[in-house]
Design a protein around this motif. Structure first.
Motif, PDB file in Angstrom:
ATOM      1  N   GLN A  88       0.827  -1.321  -0.003  1.00  0.00           N
ATOM      2  CA  GLN A  88       0.101   0.076  -0.028  1.00  0.00           C
ATOM      3  C   GLN A  88       0.658   1.151  -0.010  1.00  0.00           C
ATOM      4  OE1 GLN A  88      -3.483   0.133  -0.418  1.00  0.00           O
ATOM      5  NE2 GLN A  88      -2.928  -2.212  -0.886  1.00  0.00           N
ATOM      6  N   ILE A 119       3.413   8.722  13.758  1.00  0.00           N
ATOM      7  CA  ILE A 119       2.790   7.500  13.151  1.00  0.00           C
ATOM      8  C   ILE A 119       3.923   7.533  11.890  1.00  0.00           C
ATOM      9  CG2 ILE A 119       1.099   6.816  11.590  1.00  0.00           C
ATOM     10  CD1 ILE A 119      -0.627   8.269  13.477  1.00  0.00           C
ATOM     11  N   ALA A 120       4.345   6.046  11.788  1.00  0.00           N
ATOM     12  CA  ALA A 120       5.427   5.814  10.477  1.00  0.00           C
ATOM     13  C   ALA A 120       4.519   5.366   9.507  1.00  0.00           C
ATOM     14  CB  ALA A 120       6.384   4.983  10.946  1.00  0.00           C
ATOM     15  N   PHE A 121       3.808   4.480   9.528  1.00  0.00           N
ATOM     16  CA  PHE A 121       2.868   3.834   8.325  1.00  0.00           C
ATOM     17  C   PHE A 121       1.648   3.731   8.873  1.00  0.00           C
ATOM     18  CE2 PHE A 121       7.312   1.646   8.517  1.00  0.00           C
ATOM     19  CZ  PHE A 121       7.896   2.517   7.591  1.00  0.00           C
ATOM     20  N   CYS A 122       0.850   3.658   8.064  1.00  0.00           N
ATOM     21  CA  CYS A 122      -0.690   3.273   7.999  1.00  0.00           C
ATOM     22  C   CYS A 122      -1.469   2.941   7.015  1.00  0.00           C
ATOM     23  CB  CYS A 122      -1.413   4.916   8.559  1.00  0.00           C
ATOM     24  SG  CYS A 122      -3.290   4.778   8.679  1.00  0.00           S
ATOM     25  N   GLU A 168     -10.322  -4.120   1.544  1.00  0.00           N
ATOM     26  CA  GLU A 168     -10.885  -3.874   2.771  1.00  0.00           C
ATOM     27  C   GLU A 168     -10.959  -2.343   3.171  1.00  0.00           C
ATOM     28  OE1 GLU A 168     -12.709  -5.912   4.209  1.00  0.00           O
ATOM     29  OE2 GLU A 168     -11.932  -7.947   3.773  1.00  0.00           O
ATOM     30  N   GLN A 169     -10.585  -1.546   2.325  1.00  0.00           N
ATOM     31  CA  GLN A 169     -10.452  -0.121   2.463  1.00  0.00           C
ATOM     32  C   GLN A 169     -11.908   0.700   2.221  1.00  0.00           C
ATOM     33  OE1 GLN A 169      -7.268   1.614   0.015  1.00  0.00           O
ATOM     34  NE2 GLN A 169      -5.873   0.370   0.723  1.00  0.00           N
ATOM     35  N   LYS A 187     -14.228   1.121   4.309  1.00  0.00           N
ATOM     36  CA  LYS A 187     -15.304   0.146   5.206  1.00  0.00           C
ATOM     37  C   LYS A 187     -15.332   0.645   6.652  1.00  0.00           C
ATOM     38  CE  LYS A 187     -15.144  -4.153   2.160  1.00  0.00           C
ATOM     39  NZ  LYS A 187     -14.700  -5.561   2.259  1.00  0.00           N
ATOM     40  N   GLY A 188     -14.491   1.619   7.050  1.00  0.00           N
ATOM     41  CA  GLY A 188     -14.365   2.223   8.300  1.00  0.00           C
ATOM     42  C   GLY A 188     -13.161   1.386   9.203  1.00  0.00           C
ATOM     43  N   GLY A 193     -10.051   2.003   8.802  1.00  0.00           N
ATOM     44  CA  GLY A 193      -8.848   3.045   9.129  1.00  0.00           C
ATOM     45  C   GLY A 193      -9.424   3.815  10.302  1.00  0.00           C
ATOM     46  N   THR A 194     -10.857   4.020  10.392  1.00  0.00           N
ATOM     47  CA  THR A 194     -11.137   5.122  11.462  1.00  0.00           C
ATOM     48  C   THR A 194     -11.236   4.476  12.742  1.00  0.00           C
ATOM     49  OG1 THR A 194     -12.710   6.195   9.998  1.00  0.00           O
ATOM     50  CG2 THR A 194     -13.251   6.493  12.395  1.00  0.00           C
ATOM     51  N   TYR A 219       3.808  12.382   8.940  1.00  0.00           N
ATOM     52  CA  TYR A 219       4.080  12.797   7.425  1.00  0.00           C
ATOM     53  C   TYR A 219       3.129  12.156   6.770  1.00  0.00           C
ATOM     54  CZ  TYR A 219       8.155  15.593   8.154  1.00  0.00           C
ATOM     55  OH  TYR A 219       9.174  16.728   8.721  1.00  0.00           O
ATOM     56  N   ASP A 257       0.954  11.265   3.397  1.00  0.00           N
ATOM     57  CA  ASP A 257       1.006  11.106   1.926  1.00  0.00           C
ATOM     58  C   ASP A 257       0.026  12.067   1.321  1.00  0.00           C
ATOM     59  OD1 ASP A 257       2.884   9.111   1.873  1.00  0.00           O
ATOM     60  OD2 ASP A 257       1.775   7.477   0.888  1.00  0.00           O
ATOM     61  N   ALA A 306      -3.467  10.888   1.533  1.00  0.00           N
ATOM     62  CA  ALA A 306      -4.013  10.493   2.573  1.00  0.00           C
ATOM     63  C   ALA A 306      -4.578  11.705   3.435  1.00  0.00           C
ATOM     64  CB  ALA A 306      -3.067   9.524   3.375  1.00  0.00           C
ATOM     65  N   TYR A 347      -7.956  11.507   4.492  1.00  0.00           N
ATOM     66  CA  TYR A 347      -8.323  10.454   5.827  1.00  0.00           C
ATOM     67  C   TYR A 347      -7.744  11.115   6.897  1.00  0.00           C
ATOM     68  CZ  TYR A 347      -6.958   6.687   8.771  1.00  0.00           C
ATOM     69  OH  TYR A 347      -6.782   6.069  10.036  1.00  0.00           O
ATOM     70  N   LYS A 370     -10.070  13.672   8.570  1.00  0.00           N
ATOM     71  CA  LYS A 370     -11.199  13.010   9.148  1.00  0.00           C
ATOM     72  C   LYS A 370     -11.120  12.268  10.371  1.00  0.00           C
ATOM     73  CE  LYS A 370     -14.290  12.787   5.177  1.00  0.00           C
ATOM     74  NZ  LYS A 370     -14.463  12.121   3.870  1.00  0.00           N
TER      75      LYS A 370
HETATM   76  N1  ACO Z   1      -8.305  10.429   1.114  1.00  0.00           N
HETATM   77  C1  ACO Z   1      -9.591  10.840   1.336  1.00  0.00           C
HETATM   78  N2  ACO Z   1     -10.151  10.420   2.200  1.00  0.00           N
HETATM   79  C2  ACO Z   1     -10.149   9.149   2.609  1.00  0.00           C
HETATM   80  C3  ACO Z   1      -9.188   8.633   1.986  1.00  0.00           C
HETATM   81  C4  ACO Z   1      -8.170   9.213   1.330  1.00  0.00           C
HETATM   82  N3  ACO Z   1      -7.076   8.512   0.751  1.00  0.00           N
HETATM   83  N4  ACO Z   1      -9.286   7.230   2.719  1.00  0.00           N
HETATM   84  C5  ACO Z   1     -10.275   7.000   3.095  1.00  0.00           C
HETATM   85  N5  ACO Z   1     -10.947   8.252   3.284  1.00  0.00           N
HETATM   86  C6  ACO Z   1     -11.809   8.998   4.126  1.00  0.00           C
HETATM   87  C7  ACO Z   1     -13.354   7.861   3.904  1.00  0.00           C
HETATM   88  O1  ACO Z   1     -14.034   8.089   2.699  1.00  0.00           O
HETATM   89  C8  ACO Z   1     -14.002   7.946   5.157  1.00  0.00           C
HETATM   90  O2  ACO Z   1     -14.793   9.256   5.052  1.00  0.00           O
HETATM   91  P1  ACO Z   1     -16.443   9.246   5.567  1.00  0.00           P
HETATM   92  O3  ACO Z   1     -16.126   9.027   7.229  1.00  0.00           O
HETATM   93  O4  ACO Z   1     -16.875  10.607   5.301  1.00  0.00           O
HETATM   94  O5  ACO Z   1     -16.897   8.059   4.872  1.00  0.00           O
HETATM   95  C9  ACO Z   1     -12.863   8.209   5.933  1.00  0.00           C
HETATM   96  O6  ACO Z   1     -11.616   8.558   5.163  1.00  0.00           O
HETATM   97  C10 ACO Z   1     -12.574   6.946   6.816  1.00  0.00           C
HETATM   98  O7  ACO Z   1     -12.355   5.886   6.082  1.00  0.00           O
HETATM   99  P2  ACO Z   1     -12.061   4.453   6.718  1.00  0.00           P
HETATM  100  O8  ACO Z   1     -12.975   3.533   5.983  1.00  0.00           O
HETATM  101  O9  ACO Z   1     -12.271   4.658   7.878  1.00  0.00           O
HETATM  102  O10 ACO Z   1     -10.547   4.368   5.954  1.00  0.00           O
HETATM  103  P3  ACO Z   1     -10.016   3.133   5.317  1.00  0.00           P
HETATM  104  O11 ACO Z   1     -10.181   2.097   6.236  1.00  0.00           O
HETATM  105  O12 ACO Z   1      -9.846   2.999   3.993  1.00  0.00           O
HETATM  106  O13 ACO Z   1      -8.472   3.501   5.944  1.00  0.00           O
HETATM  107  C11 ACO Z   1      -6.448   4.515   4.701  1.00  0.00           C
HETATM  108  C12 ACO Z   1      -7.886   4.720   5.317  1.00  0.00           C
HETATM  109  C13 ACO Z   1      -5.597   3.971   5.860  1.00  0.00           C
HETATM  110  C14 ACO Z   1      -6.107   5.770   4.290  1.00  0.00           C
HETATM  111  C15 ACO Z   1      -6.641   3.358   3.502  1.00  0.00           C
HETATM  112  O14 ACO Z   1      -7.433   3.812   2.668  1.00  0.00           O
HETATM  113  C16 ACO Z   1      -5.361   3.023   3.099  1.00  0.00           C
HETATM  114  O15 ACO Z   1      -4.442   2.031   3.491  1.00  0.00           O
HETATM  115  N6  ACO Z   1      -4.877   3.841   1.882  1.00  0.00           N
HETATM  116  C17 ACO Z   1      -3.715   3.338   1.125  1.00  0.00           C
HETATM  117  C18 ACO Z   1      -2.441   3.611   2.019  1.00  0.00           C
HETATM  118  C19 ACO Z   1      -2.235   4.978   2.306  1.00  0.00           C
HETATM  119  O16 ACO Z   1      -2.398   6.000   1.809  1.00  0.00           O
HETATM  120  N7  ACO Z   1      -1.854   5.244   3.784  1.00  0.00           N
HETATM  121  C20 ACO Z   1      -1.656   6.429   4.435  1.00  0.00           C
HETATM  122  C21 ACO Z   1      -0.257   6.776   3.962  1.00  0.00           C
HETATM  123  S1  ACO Z   1       0.352   8.006   4.999  1.00  0.00           S
HETATM  124  C22 ACO Z   1       1.266   7.502   6.223  1.00  0.00           C
HETATM  125  O17 ACO Z   1       1.152   6.218   6.330  1.00  0.00           O
HETATM  126  C23 ACO Z   1       1.908   8.225   7.523  1.00  0.00           C
END
Ligand code: ACO
Length: 165
Positions: free
Chosen positions: A28, A74-77, A83-84, A86-87, A89-90, A112, A114, A117, A120, A123
């Motif tokens: 990811q 936070i280093a990585f998330c 499964e993205q 679907k809640g 991540g929250t 830091y 991306d 992200a 996310y 939120k």
């Molecule tokens: N951009 C904008 N909004 C987002 C994103 C995004 N990339 N991803 C999720 N959201 C929003 C969702 O629409 C949701 O909004 P809502 O509450 O209004 O419906 C809210 O954020 C929470 O969504 P979840 O379903 O809880 O998020 P999810 O389980 O998909 O986890 C995550 C979010 C971790 C970013 C996931 O999508 C993912 O793994 N993405 C790819 C890897 C990535 O980008 N990781 C972060 C990099 S930065 C770092 O690691 C420090």
């Protein structure tokens, strides 16, 4: 479904989960060197909060608590691809905040993020403004070009998780 927070403690089951999480991050977060991901996930000064479903890792957050400075980095998330949104991540972030506050005694997170992200993290209560006094974090976290520094203040009273979530 369960949420666990652990670090490299040599317990077999934990190691299997950490390797699973490392593989999710590698897929990811394609811009991150794989050796760097392995090093931090397996580093004993980092902790990982993970979502486990039917004994498989769905996703997680790896962070480093700077207990003396009372903030965490936070280093990585990441959540596994299918499964993205679907809640998970929250819920993961809420478990992280609860653990960081109640176990590590932290008041803030920095990361830091991306570019893709940032939405996310906003939120999840993160801001691009950094309110934490610079002397609490400067020199602790490394500068990193590929992202935007963001901060989250952990509420000291809010119940972030309960048994039904
Ligand atoms: N951009 C904008 N909004 C987002 C994103 C995004 N990339 N991803 C999720 N959201 C929003 C969702 O629409 C949701 O909004 P809502 O509450 O209004 O419906 C809210 O954020 C929470 O969504 P979840 O379903 O809880 O998020 P999810 O389980 O998909 O986890 C995550 C979010 C971790 C970013 C996931 O999508 C993912 O793994 N993405 C790819 C890897 C990535 O980008 N990781 C972060 C990099 S930065 C770092 O690691 C420090």
């Amino acid at each position: 479904l369960k949420f666990v927070c652990l670090s490299n403690d040599g317990i077999d089951e934990h190691m299997v989960w950490l390797v699973g999480l490392k593989n999710i991050f590698a897929r990811q977060l394609p811009n991150m060197p794989k050796e760097y991901i392995v090093r931090l996930v397996m580093d004993r000064s980092h902790k990982s909060v993970m979502v486990i479903r039917r004994n498989h890792v769905v996703g997680g957050i790896t962070y480093r608590p700077y207990v003396s400075q009372r903030f965490g980095e936070i280093a990585f998330c990441a959540i596994t691809a299918d499964e993205q949104v679907k809640g998970y991540g929250t819920r993961l972030m809420n478990h992280l905040k609860q653990h960081a506050r109640d176990v590590d005694g932290l008041t803030h997170f920095l990361t830091y993020a991306d570019n893709n992200a940032v939405g996310y993290f906003i939120k999840q209560g993160f801001t691009k403004e950094i309110y934490l006094e610079k002397d609490r974090w400067h020199g602790y976290i490394k500068d990193y070009d590929g992202g935007i520094l963001m901060e989250c203040k952990i509420d000291q009273k809010l119940p972030y998780t309960d048994l039904s979530t």
